[in-house]
Design an enzyme around this catalytic site. Sequence first.
Site, PDB file in Angstrom:
ATOM      1  N   HIS A  45       0.838  -1.196   0.000  1.00 38.40           N
ATOM      2  CA  HIS A  45       0.000   0.000   0.000  1.00 38.40           C
ATOM      3  C   HIS A  45       0.881   1.257   0.000  1.00 38.40           C
ATOM      4  CE1 HIS A  45       1.089  -0.733   4.155  1.00 38.40           C
ATOM      5  NE2 HIS A  45       0.838   0.533   4.426  1.00 38.40           N
ATOM      6  N   THR A  48       1.821   5.014  -4.006  1.00 40.10           N
ATOM      7  CA  THR A  48       2.728   4.940  -5.155  1.00 40.10           C
ATOM      8  C   THR A  48       3.943   4.083  -4.831  1.00 40.10           C
ATOM      9  OG1 THR A  48       3.756   7.010  -4.410  1.00 40.10           O
ATOM     10  CG2 THR A  48       2.074   7.170  -6.146  1.00 40.10           C
ATOM     11  N   ARG A  49       4.568   3.575  -5.890  1.00 37.91           N
ATOM     12  CA  ARG A  49       5.829   2.845  -5.792  1.00 37.91           C
ATOM     13  C   ARG A  49       6.713   3.236  -6.972  1.00 37.91           C
ATOM     14  NH1 ARG A  49       4.186   1.808  -1.465  1.00 37.91           N
ATOM     15  NH2 ARG A  49       4.309  -0.147  -0.264  1.00 37.91           N
ATOM     16  N   LYS A 266       5.800  12.434  -1.549  1.00 41.02           N
ATOM     17  CA  LYS A 266       5.967  11.314  -0.626  1.00 41.02           C
ATOM     18  C   LYS A 266       7.460  11.069  -0.449  1.00 41.02           C
ATOM     19  CE  LYS A 266       5.267   6.283  -0.582  1.00 41.02           C
ATOM     20  NZ  LYS A 266       4.679   5.155  -1.361  1.00 41.02           N
ATOM     21  N   HIS A 271      14.790   1.396   4.680  1.00 38.24           N
ATOM     22  CA  HIS A 271      15.235   0.701   5.895  1.00 38.24           C
ATOM     23  C   HIS A 271      15.186   1.645   7.097  1.00 38.24           C
ATOM     24  CE1 HIS A 271      16.337  -2.605   3.340  1.00 38.24           C
ATOM     25  NE2 HIS A 271      17.236  -1.893   2.709  1.00 38.24           N
ATOM     26  N   CYS A 315       4.514   0.763   6.899  1.00 43.14           N
ATOM     27  CA  CYS A 315       4.398  -0.434   6.063  1.00 43.14           C
ATOM     28  C   CYS A 315       5.472  -1.407   6.516  1.00 43.14           C
ATOM     29  CB  CYS A 315       4.506  -0.108   4.572  1.00 43.14           C
ATOM     30  SG  CYS A 315       6.143   0.405   4.029  1.00 43.14           S
ATOM     31  N   LYS A 348       7.591  -3.073  -8.135  1.00 40.57           N
ATOM     32  CA  LYS A 348       7.705  -2.787  -9.571  1.00 40.57           C
ATOM     33  C   LYS A 348       7.763  -4.052 -10.425  1.00 40.57           C
ATOM     34  CE  LYS A 348      11.568  -0.702  -8.438  1.00 40.57           C
ATOM     35  NZ  LYS A 348      11.812  -1.345  -7.118  1.00 40.57           N
TER      36      LYS A 348
END
Length: 379
Positions: A45, A48-49, A266, A271, A315, A348
Amino acid sequence: MAHFDVVVCGLGAMGSAALHHLARRGKRVLGLERYTPGHDRGSSHGSTRIIRLGYFEHPSYVPLLRRAYTLWRELETAVGRRLLHVTGIAEIGPPAGPLVRGTLASARLHDLRHEVLLAPELMRRFPAFRVPQDYVAVLQPDGGFLEAEPSIAAHLALASAAGARIRSGETVRAIEPRVGRVRVITDRGTVEAGAAIVAAGAWTKSLLPEFGSTLRVTREVMGWFAMPDGDPSSAGQLPVFIIESRHGMHYGIPSPPGASGSTEIKVAKHHHRNETVDPDSYDRTVSAEDEALIRAAIADHLPMANGELTAAKTCLYTMTPDGDFLIDHLPGAPNVVVASPCSGHGFKFAPVIGEVLADLATTGTTAHDIGRFSLRRFG
């Protein structure tokens, strides 16, 4: 007891894509999801990625990425909506750092379109950036971003239209390989299938305890920051970016200008704290300390975004020890395929990984080169 050709456990980015590829091949398939597809408890979620071709992690990912681009475009055509936005991507950092060095290695080996900018030229072209004079940026015109939740919905819609059954709000409790079949036990009953794909993300370890020392779940944080619309250095003029600095590695994905008169971007730290968590009990609130880890890089390198935090979410990453994907058959159970193509950089690849998983579950092999992702590398 219902019987299927393949049961897909987990309908995030990878599971939804696998279900689609299986259904379009005419297989009788069932997809099981413990929450609602597109939920905000896992790894798929966050609106965007990033997608990019020159891959700093390793050049061997590039052929899979080329196939992924093709499949994303086919998916867009099939559902009649845009999912992949090509904006270009700038990967910024010290010349000898893993981000710039790795991106250039992939781009040069695979003859990918790219441009190298010294820091002064980068800041002239994109005035929002502030970087040290010895930094460089690798610009890839084919980079951009994907719409996350709509991509999952698209795969599931096509899978359903092709005959797949989807059951949400159903938790898989156990996977029991048998000779020539698999028994999947859920909180609602039992299903049998010729094969199973476990694409359960952070919950893979609870389903397959033998992966307890191989997979580690970490808590991540994403923030959305307001930038003034119309400003020459606003997010609307920025490419997607990744920057490696003294603060770690951060990524940013600009959003189109909104109706509120402002533009959002965003930003997250890759990490984040590198903290290991339990996916069922981790802290999903975003603290001031979390925000500070993101703002540190913004303040130094993207000061126009150092304003209001308009939204924030957590996330999960599911990490392997080396950061590469894990895609393989369960040892001793060739009809169970384990898919953890994540480690914080998997989304992706979803459509091509879906293709790979469908291959493995139905034929036992695939034409795609996935040797790097074998479980055997861990001994």
